[in-house]
Write a protein that holds these residues in place. Structure first.
Motif, PDB file in Angstrom:
ATOM      1  N   LYS A  99     -44.056  16.455 -98.676  1.00  0.00           N
ATOM      2  CA  LYS A  99     -43.488  15.630 -97.612  1.00  0.00           C
ATOM      3  C   LYS A  99     -42.045  15.306 -97.997  1.00  0.00           C
ATOM      4  O   LYS A  99     -41.789  14.885 -99.120  1.00  0.00           O
ATOM      5  N   ALA A 100     -41.113  15.504 -97.058  1.00  0.00           N
ATOM      6  CA  ALA A 100     -39.703  15.217 -97.316  1.00  0.00           C
ATOM      7  C   ALA A 100     -39.133  14.377 -96.182  1.00  0.00           C
ATOM      8  O   ALA A 100     -39.185  14.774 -95.015  1.00  0.00           O
ATOM      9  N   PHE A 101     -38.599  13.218 -96.535  1.00  0.00           N
ATOM     10  CA  PHE A 101     -37.947  12.356 -95.558  1.00  0.00           C
ATOM     11  C   PHE A 101     -36.536  12.875 -95.313  1.00  0.00           C
ATOM     12  O   PHE A 101     -35.855  13.346 -96.225  1.00  0.00           O
ATOM     13  N   ILE A 102     -36.085  12.794 -94.080  1.00  0.00           N
ATOM     14  CA  ILE A 102     -34.806  13.364 -93.673  1.00  0.00           C
ATOM     15  C   ILE A 102     -33.707  12.321 -93.833  1.00  0.00           C
ATOM     16  O   ILE A 102     -33.732  11.287 -93.163  1.00  0.00           O
ATOM     17  N   PRO A 106     -36.883   6.998 -91.983  1.00  0.00           N
ATOM     18  CA  PRO A 106     -38.347   6.964 -91.954  1.00  0.00           C
ATOM     19  C   PRO A 106     -38.971   8.229 -91.337  1.00  0.00           C
ATOM     20  O   PRO A 106     -40.185   8.351 -91.297  1.00  0.00           O
ATOM     21  N   PHE A 107     -38.154   9.171 -90.878  1.00  0.00           N
ATOM     22  CA  PHE A 107     -38.666  10.406 -90.284  1.00  0.00           C
ATOM     23  C   PHE A 107     -38.811  11.478 -91.355  1.00  0.00           C
ATOM     24  O   PHE A 107     -37.962  11.600 -92.241  1.00  0.00           O
ATOM     25  N   TYR A 108     -39.891  12.257 -91.260  1.00  0.00           N
ATOM     26  CA  TYR A 108     -40.145  13.256 -92.291  1.00  0.00           C
ATOM     27  C   TYR A 108     -40.661  14.565 -91.703  1.00  0.00           C
ATOM     28  O   TYR A 108     -41.121  14.615 -90.563  1.00  0.00           O
ATOM     29  N   GLY A 135     -43.183  13.523 -88.690  1.00  0.00           N
ATOM     30  CA  GLY A 135     -43.720  12.194 -88.499  1.00  0.00           C
ATOM     31  C   GLY A 135     -42.736  11.087 -88.788  1.00  0.00           C
ATOM     32  O   GLY A 135     -41.568  11.323 -89.102  1.00  0.00           O
ATOM     33  N   TYR A 136     -43.266   9.866 -88.685  1.00  0.00           N
ATOM     34  CA  TYR A 136     -42.528   8.631 -88.936  1.00  0.00           C
ATOM     35  C   TYR A 136     -43.424   7.773 -89.818  1.00  0.00           C
ATOM     36  O   TYR A 136     -44.614   7.609 -89.536  1.00  0.00           O
TER      37      TYR A 136
END
Length: 169
Positions: A99-102, A106-108, A135-136
């Protein structure tokens, strides 16, 4: 269709890797740790044999940095049959992912891969699963949309919405 699936996997991995390229240098003091989440999943099935999918999951997440995490997910998903000639199909997914947050938002983006073990109505097949999603997430709520390919189950895929509650361990 297989070429499009491979392209989608490559795109998710490329974005996930690129989203964290510069952030890890400044995250040296981040308190790494585990999170646990409990989710409910519901969505449509891309095969005409099934109406919809519904299930629950448990996700263990290890935060590598503020923007990246490794995940282990399991649970139970049921595919509800449309016709009398097919039976409902329940399976247990076991997946590992990234999982990587952008840009520290909070969006990934997320990618998972693993296996699905059929457990109901005489099905005894195991399938390979791959699952990209977006996702968020905040400290407690995780809302995501994903595509989950469960190809061995009548060439099916699931487009699902996941709502989860999570917390630090």
């Amino acid at each position: 269709m297989k070429l499009m699936k491979r392209f989608l996997i490559a795109a998710v991995l490329l974005v996930a890797g690129g989203a964290n390229a510069q952030e890890t240098i400044t995250d040296n003091n981040y308190d790494q740790g585990f999170r646990l989440g409990f989710g409910i999943n519901a969505g449509g099935v891309t095969n005409d044999a099934f109406n919809f999918a519904f299930g629950g999951d448990v996700r263990l997440q290890y935060d590598l940095s503020q923007d990246t995490s490794l995940t282990l997910t399991t649970g139970f998903t049921n595919l509800f049959a449309k016709e009398n000639e097919f039976k409902d199909l329940g399976f247990i997914p076991v997946k590992a992912g990234f999982k990587a947050f952008i840009n520290s938002s909070p969006f990934y983006v997320m990618g998972e891969t693993g296996a699905g073990f059929a457990v109901t109505n005489g099905y005894d097949e195991t399938t390979f699963i791959w699952s990209p999603g977006v996702g968020y997430a905040n400290d407690f709520i995780d809302l995501s949309v994903r595509y989950e390919d469960v190809d061995s189950y009548y060439d099916s895929g699931i487009i699902a919405l996941r709502l989860a509650y999570g917390f630090k361990l």
